[in-house]
Design an enzyme around this catalytic site. Structure first.
Site, mmCIF file in Angstrom:
data_model
loop_
_atom_site.group_PDB
_atom_site.id
_atom_site.type_symbol
_atom_site.label_atom_id
_atom_site.label_comp_id
_atom_site.label_asym_id
_atom_site.label_seq_id
_atom_site.Cartn_x
_atom_site.Cartn_y
_atom_site.Cartn_z
ATOM 1 N N SER A 7 0.840 -1.192 0.000
ATOM 2 C CA SER A 7 0.000 0.000 0.000
ATOM 3 C C SER A 7 0.873 1.239 0.000
ATOM 4 O O SER A 7 1.968 1.248 0.557
ATOM 5 C CB SER A 7 -0.891 0.025 1.246
ATOM 6 O OG SER A 7 -1.594 1.236 1.315
ATOM 7 N N ASP A 13 -7.791 -5.143 1.434
ATOM 8 C CA ASP A 13 -8.760 -4.387 0.672
ATOM 9 C C ASP A 13 -9.923 -4.175 1.616
ATOM 10 O O ASP A 13 -10.348 -5.098 2.315
ATOM 11 C CB ASP A 13 -9.206 -5.108 -0.599
ATOM 12 C CG ASP A 13 -9.887 -4.136 -1.561
ATOM 13 O OD1 ASP A 13 -9.317 -3.056 -1.809
ATOM 14 O OD2 ASP A 13 -10.984 -4.445 -2.051
ATOM 15 N N GLY A 66 -11.045 8.341 5.822
ATOM 16 C CA GLY A 66 -12.080 7.748 4.972
ATOM 17 C C GLY A 66 -13.472 8.106 5.452
ATOM 18 O O GLY A 66 -13.806 9.266 5.681
ATOM 19 N N ARG A 99 -10.407 -3.603 10.674
ATOM 20 C CA ARG A 99 -8.984 -3.931 10.513
ATOM 21 C C ARG A 99 -8.451 -4.634 11.762
ATOM 22 O O ARG A 99 -7.702 -5.595 11.665
ATOM 23 C CB ARG A 99 -8.193 -2.658 10.242
ATOM 24 C CG ARG A 99 -7.520 -2.715 8.900
ATOM 25 C CD ARG A 99 -6.775 -1.434 8.552
ATOM 26 N NE ARG A 99 -7.297 -1.016 7.266
ATOM 27 C CZ ARG A 99 -8.092 0.010 7.069
ATOM 28 N NH1 ARG A 99 -8.432 0.795 8.045
ATOM 29 N NH2 ARG A 99 -8.542 0.282 5.870
#
Length: 193
Positions: free
Chosen positions: A8, A67, A149, A178
């Site tokens: 990432s 993802d 986000g 996560r």
């Protein structure tokens, strides 16, 4: 201990993973450089695999990829694996979150969940997946400065009230999608001989 590079270029994700993993079980470092990987999978699992495979082929070391996204019941075809592209390219995270609030105006069903799929790509024959979810709903306003986000518009079911994930820093570190996926990965690898 397993040493992994993170597939990432997202500095927030790298920092979050380094805080979530027990360094005695798994150590995650940034990749030497960011690769441009086409994420054209139809699921979180496919996209996580595409990233992990690309980084493994390039750097020849074990890779951690993820993802993740937000899944909104009232907008089933607009987010999910396309969460990072919601509203088109060039938008900032805050603009995507604000757009979600606009699209949700007047809708009663605000159910949503965050999903994170981790892919631990040790080599071409040892590839493992771990999925974490965080249930909740889309709020009515943009609140909080923590996280990134869609965190400022997402109210988790288990958060203890009407606070958004962006207002629940300590709670998020232990309960996010996560964190759940990382916990599953750590448990698996700590028991693996």
């Amino acid at each position: 201990m397993i040493n992994l590079i993170l597939a990432s270029g997202n500095a927030h994700k790298a920092q979050e993973f380094s805080e979530l993993f027990d360094p005695l079980v798994m150590r995650v470092e940034a990749a030497p450089r960011k690769l441009e990987v086409v994420e054209d999978g139809l699921s979180y699992f496919e996209n996580a695999f595409l990233k992990a495979q690309a980084y493994y082929k390039e750097f020849k070391v074990p890779v951690l990829s993820d993802d993740s996204g937000i899944n909104v019941a009232a907008l089933p075809d607009e987010l999910g694996v396309q969460s990072a592209y919601f509203g088109g390219t060039g938008l900032m995270d805050s603009e995507r979150a604000e757009l979600l609030l606009i699209k949700m105006q007047g809708l009663e069903n605000r159910e949503a969940y965050f999903s994170c799929v981790l892919c631990v790509y040790l080599n071409e024959k040892e590839i493992f997946y771990f999925e974490g979810r965080m249930q909740g709903s889309v709020g009515h306003t943009y609140r909080g400065t923590g996280g990134f986000g869609y965190d400022p518009v997402f109210i988790p079911s288990d958060g203890g009230g009407e606070l958004t994930v962006a207002e629940l820093g300590e709670w998020k570190n232990k309960n996010s999608h996560r964190a759940v996926a990382v916990g599953l990965a750590q448990k698996f690898f700590s028991q693996r001989s």
